[in-house]
Design a protein around this motif. Structure first.
Motif, PDB file in Angstrom:
ATOM      1  N   ASP A   1      13.836  11.532   7.917  1.00  8.20           N
ATOM      2  CA  ASP A   1      12.810  11.183   6.919  1.00  8.20           C
ATOM      3  C   ASP A   1      13.180   9.856   6.249  1.00  8.20           C
ATOM      4  O   ASP A   1      13.845   9.830   5.210  1.00  8.20           O
ATOM      5  CB  ASP A   1      12.698  12.294   5.875  1.00  8.20           C
ATOM      6  N   ILE A   2      12.752   8.790   6.870  1.00  9.26           N
ATOM      7  CA  ILE A   2      13.108   7.458   6.354  1.00  9.26           C
ATOM      8  C   ILE A   2      11.923   6.791   5.651  1.00  9.26           C
ATOM      9  O   ILE A   2      12.081   5.729   5.060  1.00  9.26           O
ATOM     10  CB  ILE A   2      13.585   6.534   7.500  1.00  9.26           C
ATOM     11  N   ALA A   3      10.737   7.406   5.745  1.00 15.09           N
ATOM     12  CA  ALA A   3       9.536   6.756   5.205  1.00 15.09           C
ATOM     13  C   ALA A   3       8.952   7.562   4.049  1.00 15.09           C
ATOM     14  O   ALA A   3       9.366   8.699   3.790  1.00 15.09           O
ATOM     15  CB  ALA A   3       8.496   6.590   6.314  1.00 15.09           C
ATOM     16  N   SER A   4       8.002   6.951   3.368  1.00 14.23           N
ATOM     17  CA  SER A   4       7.274   7.612   2.266  1.00 14.23           C
ATOM     18  C   SER A   4       8.232   8.233   1.259  1.00 14.23           C
ATOM     19  O   SER A   4       8.143   9.423   0.938  1.00 14.23           O
ATOM     20  CB  SER A   4       6.329   8.686   2.815  1.00 14.23           C
ATOM     21  N   GLY A   5       9.162   7.424   0.801  1.00 15.28           N
ATOM     22  CA  GLY A   5      10.112   7.906  -0.202  1.00 15.28           C
ATOM     23  C   GLY A   5      11.075   8.946   0.342  1.00 15.28           C
ATOM     24  O   GLY A   5      11.527   9.822  -0.392  1.00 15.28           O
ATOM     25  N   GLY A   6      11.369   8.865   1.632  1.00 11.94           N
ATOM     26  CA  GLY A   6      12.333   9.790   2.216  1.00 11.94           C
ATOM     27  C   GLY A   6      11.766  11.169   2.464  1.00 11.94           C
ATOM     28  O   GLY A   6      12.502  12.156   2.523  1.00 11.94           O
ATOM     29  N   THR A   7      10.443  11.247   2.618  1.00  6.44           N
ATOM     30  CA  THR A   7       9.825  12.564   2.841  1.00  6.44           C
ATOM     31  C   THR A   7       9.216  12.703   4.231  1.00  6.44           C
ATOM     32  O   THR A   7       8.851  13.808   4.640  1.00  6.44           O
ATOM     33  CB  THR A   7       8.705  12.827   1.818  1.00  6.44           C
ATOM     34  N   ARG A   8       9.070  11.583   4.943  1.00 11.78           N
ATOM     35  CA  ARG A   8       8.424  11.628   6.251  1.00 11.78           C
ATOM     36  C   ARG A   8       9.202  10.770   7.239  1.00 11.78           C
ATOM     37  O   ARG A   8       9.841   9.790   6.852  1.00 11.78           O
ATOM     38  CB  ARG A   8       6.984  11.073   6.182  1.00 11.78           C
ATOM     39  N   THR A   9       9.105  11.142   8.532  1.00 11.51           N
ATOM     40  CA  THR A   9       9.648  10.246   9.546  1.00 11.51           C
ATOM     41  C   THR A   9       8.682   9.062   9.692  1.00 11.51           C
ATOM     42  O   THR A   9       7.545   9.124   9.196  1.00 11.51           O
ATOM     43  CB  THR A   9       9.774  10.946  10.916  1.00 11.51           C
ATOM     44  N   ALA A  10       9.143   8.029  10.397  1.00 15.83           N
ATOM     45  CA  ALA A  10       8.271   6.851  10.561  1.00 15.83           C
ATOM     46  C   ALA A  10       6.993   7.235  11.296  1.00 15.83           C
ATOM     47  O   ALA A  10       5.895   6.813  10.911  1.00 15.83           O
ATOM     48  CB  ALA A  10       9.027   5.763  11.319  1.00 15.83           C
ATOM     49  N   SER A  11       7.118   8.029  12.345  1.00 12.52           N
ATOM     50  CA  SER A  11       5.930   8.431  13.113  1.00 12.52           C
ATOM     51  C   SER A  11       5.009   9.305  12.273  1.00 12.52           C
ATOM     52  O   SER A  11       3.778   9.199  12.370  1.00 12.52           O
ATOM     53  CB  SER A  11       6.336   9.197  14.376  1.00 12.52           C
ATOM     54  N   GLU A  12       5.595  10.156  11.434  1.00 12.56           N
ATOM     55  CA  GLU A  12       4.755  10.998  10.568  1.00 12.56           C
ATOM     56  C   GLU A  12       4.015  10.142   9.542  1.00 12.56           C
ATOM     57  O   GLU A  12       2.842  10.397   9.242  1.00 12.56           O
ATOM     58  CB  GLU A  12       5.619  12.036   9.854  1.00 12.56           C
TER      59      GLU A  12
END
Lengths: 459, 291
Positions: free
Chosen positions: A369-380
């Protein structure tokens, strides 16, 4: 003899009145396909002494329906324009053909996976660089395309404002001409139709409210301000605020101009404002955040590893210091361009060239979970953007359809009240023709009677 | 309600446009076989398709890794088996050399055999796979064993992640051939060769246990490699199942039901034809004008 003379004059008046009726009917028939034309009828009145006179023309207009028509036109135009604009952006986010941004994101992580299985292979390393560059290119293209769309919409808005100004000036001119014609007792129906046609045109560009002033002139309100009052029209203009958002200004009888952006609620201009400054800003912001989150996470992990030259601390992507503009600015770091050997697959200088643990960690970012403030994967995060945009467009399509139905219904009501029916006009034509024939017969009969009377007196 | 000519035409236009629009959409869906062609067709499904696409891509990449790594592991396993055979041969030579009835020249000939065996073992220990020397640890670009058997690689395990986190997926040359595993295989062979060259049957006999220990060490590493291969095969099976599940899910979410699509398209074709026929009749009205 006096009675015959009166009858003669009555017949003459009847011929003139029925002829007038035939003319009005012909006018209706001629304009059966004219947009905005309001059906007329001859206003015939009884004259003292039993005659008939055509006192003018009645327009089958309904001011209430007209106001609803303008309002429905504004709403429908706004909704359909927003739908069209969003549809134009949708291909950027359609990710089902294998060439979308989602595939580019997966491509980078898959390349890291390949690097992990063969960390010293130059071809595998080059593939990682190619995929990373491709991802950066796709992000750049998406961000550029969104920026271009925003610029195009600004140009469209400027053109629309120019159109509103030109048509508002025309409405003001017609207001003056209608006032003069009515003061002279002339028929102003054609002028009123033309004014309505112009107001309808304006209503497709900006929200419009109409009412009549004390003198019977049309007052036009748009974006919460008076656009036309009597013979005077305000001038609208557009500029950009410091944050790049579009502002609408109104200037009546000279400066200073007043900002009326907040009052904008319908017509294409409202759609331009919403798509450009809300929808596309959201898309651009989320693209930036995705590019920044993904680039930062990859850079952090990559910097922990060591290239084949034993050097660590290098980022893979060049990024701006914050998310702002990241999608447009992301690129392959200059130090890596043309240097696949600098890719950091090993986590230690002593495990170069076969150490793969840093490549494994880089590949593992695909599931982190690196995206959306550490809540989503990049693909998600990308899937969220695609889904949210799809929802936005689907809602816009539904809204456009509803407003289109409302407009069609309003147009039908207005058409029913004011439109031309050729069947009706055929009946009217026959009616006036018969009346004309009868009046002519009266005339002939009176003529015959008078002739006979003169003949008898003459004997 | 008054029905004017314009109203009639507008009604016809809207009805025809609506029927044609729906028919075109159904035709497109039936011909492409895709239920979702753009995000707004089904936003939730579209997002799901993107996530499924990413998962499928990741699984495919992991399966590629399994295939690549499995090839090297199989090669390493075969090489270790062959190495064990060489050590068995060396032990056989040692047994012969320990026999007190052998002459010095016969032991010298046996020493020569041991040198050949060592040379072959060095060759095996320097075997190359798809990513370089198989038994070099992380130093895959450098020949790990010299002709004398000196080791220049390291004991770093090669790791990959094929779904369950980082896992060792290579053979460890240090543990197989060097003291890192308990015995220096080449040193044991060297000791045998020296004892044979020195024509010392007692010293030759003393190498037997060491050679057996070295062979067992190679066997242990071979066993570890075998376990890793099994683990990879299990991963491959799981990945294959995951791939099937993901493909089915993608089909379920994104593909149009062909029978449903075709029947809908047929129904809409008929509706369009009816709409055209009714429109024709509506447009034919206006009898008063035609007399």
């Amino acid at each position: 003899m006096v009675a015959l003379n009166r009858l003669l004059l009555t017949a003459r008046d009847a011929l003139a009145a029925q002829s007038f009726g035939l003319g009005v009917t012909g006018q209706n028939v001629n304009n059966v396909n004219t947009a905005g034309y309001v059906r007329r009828s001859a206003d015939l009145r009884t004259r003292l002494g039993g005659g008939v006179v055509a006192v003018g023309v009645r327009r089958a207009a309904d001011a209430f329906l007209d106001r609803r028509w303008f309002g429905a036109s504004s709403s429908s135009s706004s909704a359909s324009e927003r739908q069209a604009l969003l549809s134009g952006v949708e291909p950027l986010l359609s990710d089902f053909g294998g060439a979308g941004l989602g595939d580019a994101i997966s491509g980078v992580f898959d390349a890291f996976q390949g690097l992990a299985s063969n960390p010293s292979d130059p071809t595998t390393r080059q593939v990682v660089l190619d995929r990373a560059e491709h991802l950066a290119d796709r992000l750049n293209q998406a961000a550029d395309a969104v920026a271009e769309r925003r610029q195009e919409i600004l140009q469209k808005a400027q053109a629309s404002v120019a159109e509103v100004n030109a048509e508002a000036a025309e409405v003001a001119r017609l207001n003056r001409e209608i006032a003069v014609a009515e003061a002279r007792g002339e028929d102003a129906s054609d002028l009123i139709d033309e004014r309505n046609r112009l107001v309808l045109g304006i209503s497709s560009l900006i929200d419009v409210k109409t009412f009549t002033d004390g003198q019977g002139g049309l007052v036009l309100h748009a974006a919460g301000t008076t656009l036309v009052e009597g013979g005077v029209a305000a001038t609208l203009s557009i500029d950009l605020a410091g944050d790049g958002s579009m502002r609408l200004w109104s200037e009546s009888s000279g400066p200073p101009a007043t900002e009326v952006t907040q009052g904008l609620s319908g017509g294409k201009l409202a759609a331009y404002k919403e798509v450009r400054d809300v929808d596309l800003v959201d898309v651009a912001g989320r693209l930036d955040q995705l590019a920044f989150d993904l680039g930062s996470a990859v850079n952090t992990q990559h910097a922990l590893g060591f290239g084949l030259d034993g050097v660590s601390g290098r980022p893979l992507f060049s990024l701006p210091p914050s998310a702002t503009g990241a999608a447009r600015l992301i690129g392959l770091d200059a130090a890596l361009v043309g240097h696949p050997e600098r890719l950091a697959a090993s986590s230690s200088a002593v495990t170069v060239p076969g150490g793969s643990d840093n490549a494994v960690a880089l590949a593992g970012l695909a599931s982190t979970d690196i995206a959306s403030g550490g809540t989503r994967t990049a693909s998600e995060a990308w899937a969220d953007l695609v889904g949210d945009f799809g929802t936005r467009l689907a809602r816009a399509e539904a809204t456009a359809e509803i407003h289109s139905d409302v407009l069609a219904q309003t147009e039908a009501m207005r058409e029913s009240a004011s439109g031309v029916s050729l069947d009706e006009e055929m009946v009217n034509l026959t009616r006036y023709q018969h009346a004309y024939d009868a009046a002519a017969k009266v005339l002939a009969t009176v003529d015959e009677l008078m002739r006979e009377l003169i003949d008898r007196i003459g004997r | 309600m008054r029905v004017t000519d314009a109203l009639r035409f507008q009604h016809v236009q809207r009805a025809l446009a609506s029927a044609a629009r729906e028919h075109a959409a159904a035709s497109r869906r039936a011909s492409s076989g895709a239920r979702i062609e753009r995000p707004s067709d089904d936003p939730v499904g579209a997002a799901e398709l993107v996530r499924l696409g990413a998962s499928r891509s990741q699984v495919a990449a992991q399966r590629d890794t399994v295939r690549t790594v499995s090839g090297d592991l199989a090669l390493a396993e075969a090489t270790l088996a062959e190495s064990g055979d060489l050590l068995a041969q060396a032990k056989s030579v040692a047994l012969q050399g320990a026999n007190g009835s052998l002459s010095a020249s016969e032991r010298s000939m046996l020493a020569e055999q041991v040198r050949q065996l060592r040379g072959e073992l060095v060759g095996l220990a320097n075997a190359k796979g798809s990513r370089g020397f198989l038994f070099a640890g992380s130093q895959t670009a450098t020949r790990p064993f010299s002709a004398a058997g000196a080791f220049s690689g390291d004991a770093v395990d090669f790791v990959v992640d094929v779904g369950g986190g980082p896992t060792a997926a290579g053979a460890n040359g240090a543990r197989a051939f060097t003291l890192a595993g308990g015995r220096d295989v080449f040193a044991d062979l060297n000791a045998l060769e020296s004892a044979l060259t020195a024509n010392d049957p007692t010293a030759v006999a003393a190498t037997l246990d060491a050679l057996e220990a070295s062979r067992a060490q190679l066997g242990e590493e071979r066993g570890r490699v075998g376990l890793r291969m099994e683990k990879l095969q299990t991963s491959e099976q799981l990945l294959e199942q995951a791939s099937v599940v993901l493909t089915e899910a993608t089909e379920r979410v994104g593909a149009a039901d062909p029978f449903e699509s075709f029947s809908r398209m047929t129904a809409l074709s008929q509706a369009l034809e009816r709409s055209v026929a009714v429109s024709r009749q509506l447009l034919d009205l206006g009898t008063l004008w035609r007399g």
